[in-house]
Design a protein around this motif. Structure first.
Motif, short mmCIF file in Angstrom:
data_model
loop_
_atom_site.label_atom_id
_atom_site.label_comp_id
_atom_site.label_asym_id
_atom_site.label_seq_id
_atom_site.Cartn_x
_atom_site.Cartn_y
_atom_site.Cartn_z
N PHE B 35 0.84 -1.22 0.00
CA PHE B 35 0.00 0.00 0.00
C PHE B 35 0.87 1.26 0.00
O PHE B 35 2.03 1.22 0.40
N THR B 44 -10.23 5.30 0.02
CA THR B 44 -10.57 3.91 -0.31
C THR B 44 -9.42 2.97 0.08
O THR B 44 -9.64 1.91 0.68
N GLU B 45 -8.21 3.39 -0.26
CA GLU B 45 -7.05 2.55 0.05
C GLU B 45 -6.88 2.42 1.56
O GLU B 45 -6.59 1.34 2.08
N LYS B 46 -7.09 3.53 2.26
CA LYS B 46 -6.95 3.50 3.72
C LYS B 46 -7.98 2.53 4.34
O LYS B 46 -7.66 1.78 5.25
N ASN B 47 -9.20 2.60 3.82
CA ASN B 47 -10.22 1.70 4.35
C ASN B 47 -9.88 0.24 4.05
O ASN B 47 -10.17 -0.65 4.85
N LYS B 48 -9.25 0.03 2.92
CA LYS B 48 -8.81 -1.33 2.56
C LYS B 48 -7.74 -1.82 3.56
O LYS B 48 -7.74 -2.99 3.96
N ILE B 49 -6.86 -0.89 3.93
CA ILE B 49 -5.82 -1.23 4.92
C ILE B 49 -6.46 -1.62 6.25
O ILE B 49 -6.09 -2.62 6.88
N ASP B 51 -9.47 -2.79 6.72
CA ASP B 51 -10.11 -4.10 6.56
C ASP B 51 -9.08 -5.23 6.59
O ASP B 51 -9.26 -6.24 7.26
N GLU B 52 -8.01 -5.03 5.85
CA GLU B 52 -6.95 -6.05 5.79
C GLU B 52 -6.42 -6.35 7.19
O GLU B 52 -6.27 -7.50 7.59
N ASN B 55 -9.04 -8.08 9.42
CA ASN B 55 -9.15 -9.51 9.09
C ASN B 55 -7.92 -10.29 9.55
O ASN B 55 -8.04 -11.36 10.14
N ASN B 113 -3.22 3.99 10.16
CA ASN B 113 -3.25 5.10 9.19
C ASN B 113 -3.02 6.47 9.82
O ASN B 113 -3.59 7.46 9.39
N HIS B 117 1.27 3.28 8.54
CA HIS B 117 0.10 2.38 8.57
C HIS B 117 -0.19 1.89 9.99
O HIS B 117 -1.33 1.82 10.41
#
Lengths: 346, 346
Positions: B35, B44-49, B51-52, B55, B113, B117
């Motif tokens: 990332f 969007t990328e931050k929210n993906k981070i 989520d990743e 999980n 973030n 990160h």
């Protein structure tokens, strides 16, 4: 001698309007007819005056009165008498040919050969002019029945300083005026005092300031009015000042509660915990705690007369008279004296 | 959420050298390989981070960890987290695409973030670098077993800001140094700090001053040494500062007993009686009372960890989080909070 002067007497009594007036004081100046005024009298003549008075006043019950030659007193004893206002600075300093008569309750003193041959002083707690006037008047009459006072039909009692001529009476009340000081109204009082023939001055303040919000309010005029008129006039103006002070306190309570409560509580905290404290600082905080007490801001119960009592007990000589105290320990002893008083309600 | 953050945890625990070191803190900066760094990443990328990571870290026992999206928190909650140093000012302010992982004991937090990160933080009472390093290292290893960190064999862990590259480790101790401040020796420490690769700054002080004689001492160098070397070096210098502080306190006790005792006792009196008190003022007096406690100047028994506890509890958001408090009542609530703590030894 020590046991007479270490304790406070009238200072811890109740009196009228004591939420504002801590004490009243009154003095009469008198001179004997057949002698020079003190500043003109020789030491021999002064000693003769002392003897004459001692013999004339021999009728005073010895158990209730003390007749002291100033030269017989230690520096510390004189200082304690000074701090209690029983003698003047001058009477403590220049002791040759001078004496003092005091009663057991320490609410009457007669300085002999101070500025005048006799300076009769009477003291009391609260606003009690008639009571202390009666006491001074009574002993004045007693003395006058034994000796001849220097008196002129035109001028009244003659005195060394012409500002005292007439009744030779000066009355004063020690007023605690934190409300007027904090609200700034004290300036109005000070400005108007002269117009009413009054003198208002800070009790411990040199120059402008006052310490502990304490003010001595006294008459300036001694001539042209009777004693009763002078006292009545002074008293009626002091009653007005008392009312103004009470109004100011109420105003502060209603408009500045949090600020006043904080000031008062912190002062109590400092006094209860300080390890050492100087006199002026102690007075400042005691004044605030007293204000808090009259405003009902404490849950703690404090002796009603703690302020009047400590006003004297925290002074330098008072702190040392019962026991030798090293100079650097006086502030510590002062702090302890205050803490003891604040802990116990008498 | 509230119940997690209103109470203090590690702040009231015992720890090594706690007469001088109130707490230790350590953080690691980490970034995910695939990332952009946060300042370059889209929302969007931050929210993906997030989520990743959520999980990947799903294995973390949910009863002991809280995973919070910053946008879900109220201003007051964010402020409390900030006051506890669990998040940065920036993390409280800019909340889009940001999250926080904290454990139940509030001695571990991971900002997601923020500048990087992951910002893994570990906290503890006293001088406990090895303990908090172990805790951070453990979770770091756990995370690294699930995700790929951005790492260079030459530079070590890569970070947004080049000053963090390498170990990306910053450790700091919050030291209470009233002895060094009062004796003036703190200036020497401040002057020498840079030479040893340390940063020393007042905890609450903006600019020159420090409030409460509290200083954050941390490493400046992150590159060229192992984590253990950095921590060992910092710890050994802090031990020297601790010794200097203890010597200064002893010196004050032996050479300035009355002055120190007075300062300390008055501070206790003010804190016990004040009706309202501002934060900086409270810190000043708490610092002195803490000094008095370590010097054994009280007869009163105070909770050993009162200072570390109150340091957080008297802050604005902490005072308001459990109950809405009008702005002009916060200083009153602060005074009461302090008084309650000083009354009871836990």
């Amino acid at each position: 001698m020590n046991h007479i002067i270490t304790d406070n007497n009238w200072q811890i009594e109740d009196g009228a309007e004591k939420d504002v007036v801590l004490g009243s004081r009154l003095r009469l100046a008198r001179n004997l007819e057949d002698f020079h005024f003190p500043y003109q009298a020789s030491l021999t003549e002064k000693n003769k005056i002392i003897d004459e008075l001692f013999n004339s006043l021999g009728f005073l019950d010895e158990e209730n009165y003390y007749f002291l030659k100033m030269n017989d007193l230690s520096d510390l004893e004189k200082q304690v008498l000074r701090e209690k206002n029983l003698i003047s600075i001058d009477h403590a300093k220049n002791t040759d040919g001078r004496a003092l008569l005091i009663n057991n309750e320490l609410n009457l003193s007669i300085m002999i050969n101070e500025e005048d041959h006799l300076r009769i002083q009477s003291f009391g707690a609260g606003l009690e002019f008639s009571k202390i006037w009666h006491r001074a008047d009574q002993i004045d009459d007693l003395i006058e029945s034994k000796v001849s006072y220097s008196f002129s039909d035109k001028w009244g009692y003659l005195t060394t300083c012409p500002t005292n001529v007439g009744t030779a009476l000066r009355a004063s009340a020690m007023c605690h005026l934190p409300g007027l000081v904090i609200t700034g109204k004290m300036y109005d009082i000070l400005g108007a005092a002269g117009k009413f023939g009054l003198s208002v001055r800070g009790v411990y303040g040199e120059g402008s300031g006052s310490v502990g919000e304490l003010f001595q309010i006294s008459n300036q005029i001694t001539l042209g009015y009777s004693e009763e008129e002078i006292i009545d006039n002074l008293e009626s103006i002091i009653y007005q000042i008392i009312e103004e002070e009470r109004k100011s306190r109420k105003f502060l309570l209603e408009n500045d509660y949090n600020k006043i409560k904080d000031i008062v509580m912190r002062s109590l905290g400092i006094l209860k915990y300080a390890h050492n404290i100087e006199e002026k600082e102690a007075l400042k905080y005691l004044s605030r705690v007293k204000l808090g007490q009259t405003l009902g801001l404490f849950s703690e119960e404090l002796d009603n007369n703690f302020f009047g009592d400590l006003l004297f007990k925290i002074r330098k000589a008072h702190l040392q008279i019962d026991k030798f105290t090293e100079k650097d320990k006086i502030d510590i002893k002062r702090a302890k004296t205050i803490q003891k008083k604040l802990l116990y309600k008498e």
